[in-house]
Design a protein around this motif. Structure first.
Motif, PDB file in Angstrom:
ATOM      1  N   GLU A 279       0.835  -1.211   0.000  1.00  0.00           N
ATOM      2  CA  GLU A 279       0.000   0.000   0.000  1.00  0.00           C
ATOM      3  C   GLU A 279       0.873   1.267   0.000  1.00  0.00           C
ATOM      4  O   GLU A 279       0.576   2.248  -0.673  1.00  0.00           O
ATOM      5  N   GLY A 280       1.974   1.215   0.730  1.00  0.00           N
ATOM      6  CA  GLY A 280       2.852   2.387   0.837  1.00  0.00           C
ATOM      7  C   GLY A 280       3.481   2.777  -0.491  1.00  0.00           C
ATOM      8  O   GLY A 280       3.890   3.938  -0.663  1.00  0.00           O
ATOM      9  N   GLN A 281       3.569   1.826  -1.424  1.00  0.00           N
ATOM     10  CA  GLN A 281       4.169   2.158  -2.722  1.00  0.00           C
ATOM     11  C   GLN A 281       3.337   3.218  -3.445  1.00  0.00           C
ATOM     12  O   GLN A 281       3.862   4.168  -4.030  1.00  0.00           O
ATOM     13  N   TYR A 282       1.997   3.042  -3.370  1.00  0.00           N
ATOM     14  CA  TYR A 282       1.126   4.013  -4.036  1.00  0.00           C
ATOM     15  C   TYR A 282       1.153   5.350  -3.295  1.00  0.00           C
ATOM     16  O   TYR A 282       1.130   6.418  -3.910  1.00  0.00           O
ATOM     17  N   VAL A 283       1.225   5.280  -1.973  1.00  0.00           N
ATOM     18  CA  VAL A 283       1.288   6.526  -1.178  1.00  0.00           C
ATOM     19  C   VAL A 283       2.539   7.330  -1.564  1.00  0.00           C
ATOM     20  O   VAL A 283       2.464   8.541  -1.784  1.00  0.00           O
ATOM     21  N   CYS A 284       3.673   6.644  -1.693  1.00  0.00           N
ATOM     22  CA  CYS A 284       4.920   7.344  -2.074  1.00  0.00           C
ATOM     23  C   CYS A 284       4.765   8.019  -3.441  1.00  0.00           C
ATOM     24  O   CYS A 284       5.126   9.194  -3.626  1.00  0.00           O
ATOM     25  N   TYR A 285       4.249   7.248  -4.384  1.00  0.00           N
ATOM     26  CA  TYR A 285       4.050   7.778  -5.738  1.00  0.00           C
ATOM     27  C   TYR A 285       3.173   9.031  -5.714  1.00  0.00           C
ATOM     28  O   TYR A 285       3.492  10.068  -6.294  1.00  0.00           O
ATOM     29  N   GLU A 286       2.057   8.927  -5.001  1.00  0.00           N
ATOM     30  CA  GLU A 286       1.084  10.013  -4.990  1.00  0.00           C
ATOM     31  C   GLU A 286       1.627  11.248  -4.259  1.00  0.00           C
ATOM     32  O   GLU A 286       1.395  12.383  -4.686  1.00  0.00           O
ATOM     33  N   MET A 287       2.377  11.022  -3.193  1.00  0.00           N
ATOM     34  CA  MET A 287       2.981  12.137  -2.455  1.00  0.00           C
ATOM     35  C   MET A 287       3.939  12.921  -3.359  1.00  0.00           C
ATOM     36  O   MET A 287       3.884  14.153  -3.441  1.00  0.00           O
TER      37      MET A 287
ATOM     38  N   VAL B 191      -4.308  -4.517   2.917  1.00  0.00           N
ATOM     39  CA  VAL B 191      -3.976  -5.938   2.983  1.00  0.00           C
ATOM     40  C   VAL B 191      -2.684  -6.156   2.213  1.00  0.00           C
ATOM     41  O   VAL B 191      -2.355  -5.397   1.298  1.00  0.00           O
ATOM     42  N   GLY B 192      -1.943  -7.183   2.592  1.00  0.00           N
ATOM     43  CA  GLY B 192      -0.683  -7.465   1.922  1.00  0.00           C
ATOM     44  C   GLY B 192      -0.864  -7.813   0.451  1.00  0.00           C
ATOM     45  O   GLY B 192      -1.900  -8.319   0.035  1.00  0.00           O
ATOM     46  N   MET B 193       0.148  -7.544  -0.328  1.00  0.00           N
ATOM     47  CA  MET B 193       0.232  -7.882  -1.752  1.00  0.00           C
ATOM     48  C   MET B 193      -0.843  -7.213  -2.615  1.00  0.00           C
ATOM     49  O   MET B 193      -1.107  -7.661  -3.734  1.00  0.00           O
ATOM     50  N   ARG B 194      -1.489  -6.187  -2.106  1.00  0.00           N
ATOM     51  CA  ARG B 194      -2.520  -5.480  -2.868  1.00  0.00           C
ATOM     52  C   ARG B 194      -2.378  -3.988  -2.635  1.00  0.00           C
ATOM     53  O   ARG B 194      -1.767  -3.560  -1.665  1.00  0.00           O
ATOM     54  N   ILE B 195      -3.000  -3.201  -3.527  1.00  0.00           N
ATOM     55  CA  ILE B 195      -3.106  -1.766  -3.292  1.00  0.00           C
ATOM     56  C   ILE B 195      -4.585  -1.412  -3.204  1.00  0.00           C
ATOM     57  O   ILE B 195      -5.364  -1.716  -4.120  1.00  0.00           O
ATOM     58  N   THR B 196      -4.983  -0.804  -2.086  1.00  0.00           N
ATOM     59  CA  THR B 196      -6.372  -0.370  -1.876  1.00  0.00           C
ATOM     60  C   THR B 196      -6.371   1.139  -2.103  1.00  0.00           C
ATOM     61  O   THR B 196      -6.011   1.923  -1.215  1.00  0.00           O
ATOM     62  N   ARG B 197      -6.739   1.515  -3.308  1.00  0.00           N
ATOM     63  CA  ARG B 197      -6.512   2.903  -3.721  1.00  0.00           C
ATOM     64  C   ARG B 197      -7.243   3.916  -2.830  1.00  0.00           C
ATOM     65  O   ARG B 197      -6.700   4.970  -2.513  1.00  0.00           O
ATOM     66  N   ASP B 198      -8.484   3.568  -2.430  1.00  0.00           N
ATOM     67  CA  ASP B 198      -9.248   4.505  -1.582  1.00  0.00           C
ATOM     68  C   ASP B 198      -8.514   4.797  -0.277  1.00  0.00           C
ATOM     69  O   ASP B 198      -8.449   5.936   0.180  1.00  0.00           O
ATOM     70  N   TYR B 199      -7.983   3.740   0.330  1.00  0.00           N
ATOM     71  CA  TYR B 199      -7.254   3.926   1.593  1.00  0.00           C
ATOM     72  C   TYR B 199      -6.003   4.779   1.364  1.00  0.00           C
ATOM     73  O   TYR B 199      -5.663   5.647   2.176  1.00  0.00           O
ATOM     74  N   CYS B 200      -5.322   4.505   0.270  1.00  0.00           N
ATOM     75  CA  CYS B 200      -4.079   5.254  -0.005  1.00  0.00           C
ATOM     76  C   CYS B 200      -4.382   6.741  -0.189  1.00  0.00           C
ATOM     77  O   CYS B 200      -3.683   7.605   0.352  1.00  0.00           O
ATOM     78  N   GLU B 201      -5.448   7.035  -0.946  1.00  0.00           N
ATOM     79  CA  GLU B 201      -5.819   8.448  -1.176  1.00  0.00           C
ATOM     80  C   GLU B 201      -6.195   9.112   0.148  1.00  0.00           C
ATOM     81  O   GLU B 201      -5.829  10.263   0.406  1.00  0.00           O
TER      82      GLU B 201
END
Lengths: 312, 311
Positions: free
Chosen positions: A47-55, A194-204
């Motif tokens: 999940e943190g991978q998407y957060v880093c990208y978006e930040m 959850v592991g091995m997935r990206i939950t976009r709503d949570y990341c945003e």
């Protein structure tokens, strides 16, 4: 600018690099605060991978609003991330149990010590986790009792649903978050998804929260969204539901929904006999903030955590 | 010899998981000996099997002391052994990081609790363990510095060294640490191997256990009296790290005496074969731990040397 925090050679024709992306204000005052966003200690948490990208994307789009230094470390365990491995390949201990590391220790302890050296001196750190492959979590900050007075005011800004103040146990003294808090770098350990997935709503949701916190700390001047008011709770209000049979768990409820005492939560079934081995009902009123994702369970496997009142 | 089931767990797709115990003698809970908790600890399994074999012979001859019970648990994790994984098959957790366990917790916490409740009241606890770094040791007895440890008792195994380790936070959930907190005298025995059988050090470990049980009055066994151990603090060991990665070619092995400047190992370029770096001994002493993999990463601990000690 992208910098290498620490590098260590692998046996054959490859070097392990731990990198960070540093973003600085257009003009530095000399008193700019520094925020570190770290993730990827566990290679199965994405999940943190998407957060880093978006930040990075949002900051670069409005660089004029940046008033402090933001260091983004997307992959503290690059080999784990690359090989779908929670730990560090060929190393026994969980990376989040070896901080502050040791410059003269094993390769992993050496790396841990260099990561700590690099973050030390920051004004704030956010360590993003995403549960594991077995459980789904709502966005939450976990804080030890001893750090609660300092960290709760910061966690309230982070747009999470839940702040869990847990008791201090010795084994957790070797986590990155605890180590940094002891080194006077206020550090929030954030869990979601959850592991091995990206939950976009949570990341945003969390990215919006980080910008809100940055604004509060004078690191960001742009517009931010309102944040939700999280529930703050201690261990006493969290009820654990563990499997009492081994089999396949089939849920009958949804994640982060209200649940009533006695309500059916799901079954553990036996695919060979066609029988229900255990029928699971809620022991209390409340909300399910952790729910089993991976269906195969053993006796003891965690099925759910409920934030609620008194149990039956 | 009486065979008990210490703990049972049902599995979705495999035979029931059972931990077995072998009891010798009856009466006071005198000594408990525990074998592998990880799936690659084959040497530890072998050593335990040989201890059971010897104790069965001694019991036949009436050589177990009156009112003393010895429990041997030869394996805590055969599920992982059978599939070649080091940790618990379904979630990769380490049973030896789950003590004292929690009977209502996660699966490996329950296994640890089931085991610990059965073994915590023995006066002496002996575990055959393995280290988190890859390599070989001189056979030794290891104790945690909890304030409850008694190194003079560890000396009774007659192994050449006793190592006292200052616990890190992650050590506080091991069996050894929790045994000591529960007032047992706890010892971890390390031999030269883990995932292969080393007959010589295995037989040294079996003899060490029988020597200890004899000296504590639990069995009657005529054996060699062993060593008077050197007691060392783990932090006294001089650590040697690599500054290069590549193919690892050891020149010195465990239990060899070295002088300052001696070549301990060479790191070779993995494609071109030349020696990239010679690893030199920083001190005079005896090699206590030696890395034993063919490939090595940079910043790996490859030797631990007992400084200023001679054979």
């Amino acid at each position: 600018m992208i910098k290498t925090v620490v590098a260590s050679a692998l046996p054959v024709d490859e070097v392990l690099h731990i990198k960070k992306h540093r973003m600085e204000p257009i003009s530095m005052s000399g008193e700019n605060k520094r925020l570190c966003i770290v993730t990827g200690i566990h290679g199965d948490e994405l999940e943190g991978q998407y957060v880093c990208y978006e930040m990075i994307k949002r900051i670069n789009a409005h660089k004029e609003n940046l008033k402090g230094i933001v260091d983004v470390y997307p992959a503290l365990n690059p080999l784990g991330l690359d090989t779908i491995t929670r730990g560090i390949p060929k190393f026994d201990l969980d990376m989040n149990r070896i901080f502050p590391g040791n410059e003269n220790g094993s390769m992993v302890e050496y790396i841990a010590s260099k990561i700590i050296d690099d973050i030390t001196g920051a004004d704030l750190c956010i360590d993003i986790h995403s549960s594991n492959i077995y459980l789904k979590e709502i966005p939450q900050v976990r804080i030890s009792e001893e750090s609660a007075p300092q960290l709760i005011p910061l966690a309230l800004k982070l747009n999470v649903d839940f702040i869990w103040v847990h008791s201090s146990i010795t084994v957790l003294e070797s986590t990155l978050a605890h180590t940094l808090n002891m080194l006077k770098v206020p550090t929030l350990a954030l869990e979601m998804g959850v592991g091995m997935r990206i939950t976009r709503d949570y990341c945003e949701q969390v990215v919006n929260g980080i910008f809100h916190l940055m604004k509060d700390q004078g690191i960001w001047e742009g517009e931010t969204t309102e944040v939700r008011a999280p529930i703050i709770s201690t261990d006493g209000k969290v009820h654990f539901i563990n499997a009492e049979a081994s089999g396949i768990f089939v849920p009958a409820i949804q994640h982060w929904k209200e649940i009533k005492i006695g309500q059916h939560m799901g079954d553990i079934i036996d695919p060979l006999t066609g029988c229900v081995i255990q029928s699971i009902d809620s022991p209390c009123d409340g909300a399910v903030f952790t729910l089993r994702e991976y269906p195969v369970v053993y006796e003891g496997s965690l099925i759910a955590r409920i934030l609620g009142g008194d149990c039956i | 010899m009486k065979k008990d089931i210490i703990y049972t767990l049902k599995a979705p797709y495999r035979d029931d998981f059972q931990i077995h115990g072998y009891r010798f003698g009856k009466g006071e809970q005198a000594a408990c000996i525990i074998g592998p908790m990880r799936g690659n600890e084959v040497q530890q399994l072998y050593v335990c099997s040989q201890v059971i074999c010897k104790l069965a012979e001694l019991e036949e001859k009436g050589a177990i002391a009156h009112n003393k019970e010895i429990l041997v648990i030869p394996c805590v994790n055969h599920y992982s052994i059978n599939i070649g994984k080091r940790f618990w098959p379904s979630d990769n957790t380490d049973i030896n990081r789950m003590f004292p366990g929690y009977e209502y917790g996660e699966t490996t916490q329950r296994i640890a609790a089931g085991l610990f409740n059965r073994v915590k009241d023995y006066t002496y606890g002996i575990q055959f363990a393995s280290f988190y770094m890859q390599g070989e040791f001189i056979p030794h007895v290891r104790m945690m510095d909890t304030g409850h440890q008694n190194p003079s008792l560890a000396n009774l195994f007659g192994l050449p060294y006793v190592v006292i380790r200052k616990p890190e936070p992650y050590d506080t959930t091991t069996l050894n640490y929790n045994w000591q907190l529960w007032n047992a005298n706890a010892f971890s025995l390390y031999t030269a191997a883990t995932d292969r059988i080393d007959l010589e050090s295995a037989s040294q470990a079996v003899a060490g256990v029988l020597r200890f049980l004899t000296r504590m009055g639990m069995v009657k066994y005529q054996g060699h009296s062993g060593y008077i151990a050197s007691v060392i603090q783990e932090e006294e060991l001089v650590t040697v790290n690599t500054q290069e990665a590549g193919i690892f070619r050891a020149v010195k092995n465990t239990n060899e005496e070295v002088k300052v400047g001696d070549v301990l190992a060479e790191i070779l370029h993995p494609y071109e074969g030349y020696v990239k770096m010679q690893i030199l001994s920083p001190v005079d002493g005896i090699v206590f731990f030696a890395y034993n993999e063919p490939l090595v990463m940079e910043n790996t601990v490859i030797f631990k040397i007992l400084a200023k000690l001679h054979k």
